[in-house]
Design an enzyme around this catalytic site. Structure first.
Site, PDB file in Angstrom:
ATOM      1  N   HIS A  61      -2.938  -2.893   0.647  1.00 39.89           N
ATOM      2  CA  HIS A  61      -4.268  -3.196   0.114  1.00 39.89           C
ATOM      3  C   HIS A  61      -5.346  -2.565   0.994  1.00 39.89           C
ATOM      4  O   HIS A  61      -5.124  -2.288   2.176  1.00 39.89           O
ATOM      5  CB  HIS A  61      -4.494  -4.706   0.077  1.00 39.89           C
ATOM      6  CG  HIS A  61      -3.615  -5.435  -0.895  1.00 39.89           C
ATOM      7  ND1 HIS A  61      -4.109  -6.320  -1.823  1.00 39.89           N
ATOM      8  CD2 HIS A  61      -2.274  -5.427  -1.083  1.00 39.89           C
ATOM      9  CE1 HIS A  61      -3.127  -6.826  -2.532  1.00 39.89           C
ATOM     10  NE2 HIS A  61      -1.988  -6.291  -2.096  1.00 39.89           N
ATOM     11  N   GLY A  83       4.301  -1.819  -2.751  1.00 37.35           N
ATOM     12  CA  GLY A  83       4.887  -2.467  -3.910  1.00 37.35           C
ATOM     13  C   GLY A  83       6.306  -1.998  -4.125  1.00 37.35           C
ATOM     14  O   GLY A  83       6.903  -1.321  -3.275  1.00 37.35           O
ATOM     15  N   HIS A  92      -0.540 -12.602   2.247  1.00 35.13           N
ATOM     16  CA  HIS A  92      -1.286 -11.643   3.061  1.00 35.13           C
ATOM     17  C   HIS A  92      -2.095 -12.410   4.105  1.00 35.13           C
ATOM     18  O   HIS A  92      -3.305 -12.233   4.237  1.00 35.13           O
ATOM     19  CB  HIS A  92      -2.184 -10.776   2.180  1.00 35.13           C
ATOM     20  CG  HIS A  92      -1.424  -9.746   1.407  1.00 35.13           C
ATOM     21  ND1 HIS A  92      -1.174  -8.478   1.864  1.00 35.13           N
ATOM     22  CD2 HIS A  92      -0.823  -9.822   0.195  1.00 35.13           C
ATOM     23  CE1 HIS A  92      -0.474  -7.806   0.963  1.00 35.13           C
ATOM     24  NE2 HIS A  92      -0.237  -8.603  -0.055  1.00 35.13           N
ATOM     25  N   HIS A 143       5.146 -13.221  -2.323  1.00 37.83           N
ATOM     26  CA  HIS A 143       6.222 -12.367  -1.774  1.00 37.83           C
ATOM     27  C   HIS A 143       6.603 -12.793  -0.347  1.00 37.83           C
ATOM     28  O   HIS A 143       6.245 -12.159   0.632  1.00 37.83           O
ATOM     29  CB  HIS A 143       5.931 -10.876  -1.892  1.00 37.83           C
ATOM     30  CG  HIS A 143       4.587 -10.372  -1.457  1.00 37.83           C
ATOM     31  ND1 HIS A 143       3.995 -10.724  -0.271  1.00 37.83           N
ATOM     32  CD2 HIS A 143       3.732  -9.510  -2.057  1.00 37.83           C
ATOM     33  CE1 HIS A 143       2.846 -10.095  -0.154  1.00 37.83           C
ATOM     34  NE2 HIS A 143       2.664  -9.360  -1.233  1.00 37.83           N
ATOM     35  N   LEU A 156       5.180   0.339   2.906  1.00 30.06           N
ATOM     36  CA  LEU A 156       5.666  -0.032   1.587  1.00 30.06           C
ATOM     37  C   LEU A 156       4.483  -0.304   0.667  1.00 30.06           C
ATOM     38  O   LEU A 156       3.528  -0.980   1.063  1.00 30.06           O
ATOM     39  CB  LEU A 156       6.549  -1.279   1.673  1.00 30.06           C
ATOM     40  CG  LEU A 156       7.990  -1.085   2.153  1.00 30.06           C
ATOM     41  CD1 LEU A 156       8.652  -2.448   2.349  1.00 30.06           C
ATOM     42  CD2 LEU A 156       8.784  -0.250   1.171  1.00 30.06           C
ATOM     43  N   ASN A 212       6.907 -10.942   3.342  1.00 28.87           N
ATOM     44  CA  ASN A 212       6.092  -9.738   3.428  1.00 28.87           C
ATOM     45  C   ASN A 212       4.614 -10.067   3.575  1.00 28.87           C
ATOM     46  O   ASN A 212       4.090 -10.936   2.892  1.00 28.87           O
ATOM     47  CB  ASN A 212       6.303  -8.865   2.188  1.00 28.87           C
ATOM     48  CG  ASN A 212       7.710  -8.298   2.145  1.00 28.87           C
ATOM     49  OD1 ASN A 212       8.526  -8.689   1.326  1.00 28.87           O
ATOM     50  ND2 ASN A 212       8.005  -7.378   3.042  1.00 28.87           N
ATOM     51  N   GLY A 255      16.010  -4.976  -1.420  1.00 27.12           N
ATOM     52  CA  GLY A 255      16.652  -4.477  -0.221  1.00 27.12           C
ATOM     53  C   GLY A 255      15.737  -3.746   0.729  1.00 27.12           C
ATOM     54  O   GLY A 255      16.131  -3.458   1.866  1.00 27.12           O
ATOM     55  N   ASP A 313       6.984  -7.349  -7.981  1.00 27.99           N
ATOM     56  CA  ASP A 313       5.864  -6.673  -7.328  1.00 27.99           C
ATOM     57  C   ASP A 313       5.828  -5.210  -7.782  1.00 27.99           C
ATOM     58  O   ASP A 313       5.502  -4.314  -7.013  1.00 27.99           O
ATOM     59  CB  ASP A 313       5.981  -6.772  -5.806  1.00 27.99           C
ATOM     60  CG  ASP A 313       4.682  -6.435  -5.081  1.00 27.99           C
ATOM     61  OD1 ASP A 313       3.601  -6.539  -5.700  1.00 27.99           O
ATOM     62  OD2 ASP A 313       4.748  -6.070  -3.886  1.00 27.99           O
ATOM     63  N   ARG A 338       9.414 -21.125  17.943  1.00 25.11           N
ATOM     64  CA  ARG A 338       8.316 -21.945  18.468  1.00 25.11           C
ATOM     65  C   ARG A 338       7.045 -21.810  17.624  1.00 25.11           C
ATOM     66  O   ARG A 338       6.201 -22.704  17.645  1.00 25.11           O
ATOM     67  CB  ARG A 338       7.999 -21.560  19.916  1.00 25.11           C
ATOM     68  CG  ARG A 338       9.093 -21.940  20.914  1.00 25.11           C
ATOM     69  CD  ARG A 338       8.601 -21.846  22.344  1.00 25.11           C
ATOM     70  NE  ARG A 338       9.646 -22.236  23.275  1.00 25.11           N
ATOM     71  CZ  ARG A 338      10.490 -21.391  23.858  1.00 25.11           C
ATOM     72  NH1 ARG A 338      10.406 -20.086  23.598  1.00 25.11           N
ATOM     73  NH2 ARG A 338      11.415 -21.818  24.700  1.00 25.11           N
TER      74      ARG A 338
END
Length: 381
Positions: A138, A311, A192, A213, A309, A216, A246, A272, A224
């Protein structure tokens, strides 16, 4: 009034696989699952083995058929995306607008409100109220805190849209704002976000229903500092979408997440998906940046020029095959994560995602190895 019986395949009812039964459909609605030989007053549709399941429901679809919602936030654009995904078994989806201008957000909301769009069950706004520290693909320049105008806009839209999901980061909202959105019918999802587990818990307490998601673009699980991942996995009532290609999540991490959210099923599959699903194109533009497809692995991979990455390039049927083949998930469990579970997250489980009396007869016929053979929408039956 059409009265049909589908026979010759195993039936997945949204929870379990049933042998030696047939599905009765009347006027586009599920009437019953029955044993024995179908009545002679029904039109018989005999399937050649495999599995007959409710159609898949995808909560997060950025694009398909060569376009992104951000580039065409209109009823026509939404219909085009839904059509592109239908041949992969998805009969209901939420077109997803990633972080963009206020004008694009209003256009997408207007399109979703405009009226029934075949295969579209609502709208997902993934931004702009996200954390620049976890921006992913984004654009941080459009990210901003939630304000009073946004709350009013989303609250009005939620009353007119079948399901409105809004992804928010903890540092861009307050618990009080989340409570107001939730009370207005908005499905709040945290994503996000670089938040602590305590900050996430405060938003769950306020009414946030899930996370976007899982794993991610969020604070990870540490022993902790459990972060957003740990807060979600430890909280029984919180839902989450997860990408099973994957690339976004290692199969071992998928196993951990699904084990933590086994019963009840609070973790569902999302694609996504970006513009290339259902398209022969090998690249597209995302906010002026080139995204390229690499099809060399088990599933294609989409990246920006810097390797980020951007999407996914996976459809729902391929996601299910990945869960079964690479994660070792039982077929019925994988199917539930793509049908009944996302329907329940969206609060539409009474009408979609299950073969129960009164539900829409949105159906997908799969081979035994989970390749799509045929797809039907209730309007066609």
């Amino acid at each position: 009034m059409a009265r049909l019986a589908f026979t010759g395949a195993r039936l997945f009812d949204g929870d379990r696989l049933v042998d030696d039964h047939h599905l009765i459909v009347e006027d586009g609605k599920v009437r019953a699952i029955a044993s024995g030989v179908p009545s002679t007053n029904l039109e018989i549709r005999t399937l050649d083995g495999g599995i007959l399941s409710p159609g898949f429901i995808d909560v997060q679809v950025n694009g398909g058929g060569g376009i992104l919602l951000n580039d065409d936030p209109t009823p026509g654009g939404m219909a085009h995306i839904a059509t592109a995904h239908r041949r992969f078994g998805t009969t209901a989806l939420l077109p997803t607008l990633i972080t963009d201008t206020r004008e694009k957000t209003r256009a997408a909301l207007k399109a979703a409100i405009s009226g029934a769009i075949t295969g579209v069950a609502g709208l997902h706004l993934e931004g702009p109220h996200l954390d620049p520290a976890r921006k992913g693909a984004h654009l941080a320049q459009y990210m901003r805190p939630l304000d009073e105008g946004d709350i009013a806009l989303y609250s009005r839209a939620a009353a007119a849209i079948g399901a409105l999901v809004v992804t928010l980061a903890a540092n861009q909202v307050t618990p009080a704002q989340v409570a107001r959105l939730s009370e207005a019918g908005v499905i709040v999802s945290i994503g996000h976000s670089n938040c602590t587990a305590d900050e996430a818990e405060a938003l769950f307490d306020a009414g946030a229903r899930g996370v976007t998601h899982l794993y991610n673009a969020m604070s990870g699980l540490g022993h902790r500092e459990p972060g957003l991942v740990g807060a979600m996995l430890a909280r029984p009532g919180v839902w989450g979408g997860i990408i099973a290609d994957g690339h976004h999540v290692d199969p071992r991490a998928l196993k951990v997440a699904f084990a933590a959210k086994r019963d009840p099923g609070r973790l569902f599959v999302v694609t996504d998906a970006m513009a290339l699903v259902g398209s022969d194109r090998q690249s597209f533009l995302l906010n002026g940046r080139t995204v390229t497809r690499d099809a060399s692995g088990y599933c294609p991979r989409l990246t920006l020029e810097d390797g980020t990455l951007a999407g996914s390039d996976i459809d729902m049927a391929s996601s299910l095959r990945f869960l079964v083949d690479r994660v070792g998930m039982p077929v019925a469990d994988a199917l539930r994560r793509a049908t009944a579970d996302p329907a329940d997250f969206l609060r539409i489980g009474h009408e979609r995602g299950r073969l129960i009396a009164g539900a829409r007869a949105d159906l997908v016929h799969l081979s035994d190895d989970l390749h799509v053979q045929s797809v039907w929408l209730s309007e066609q039956l």
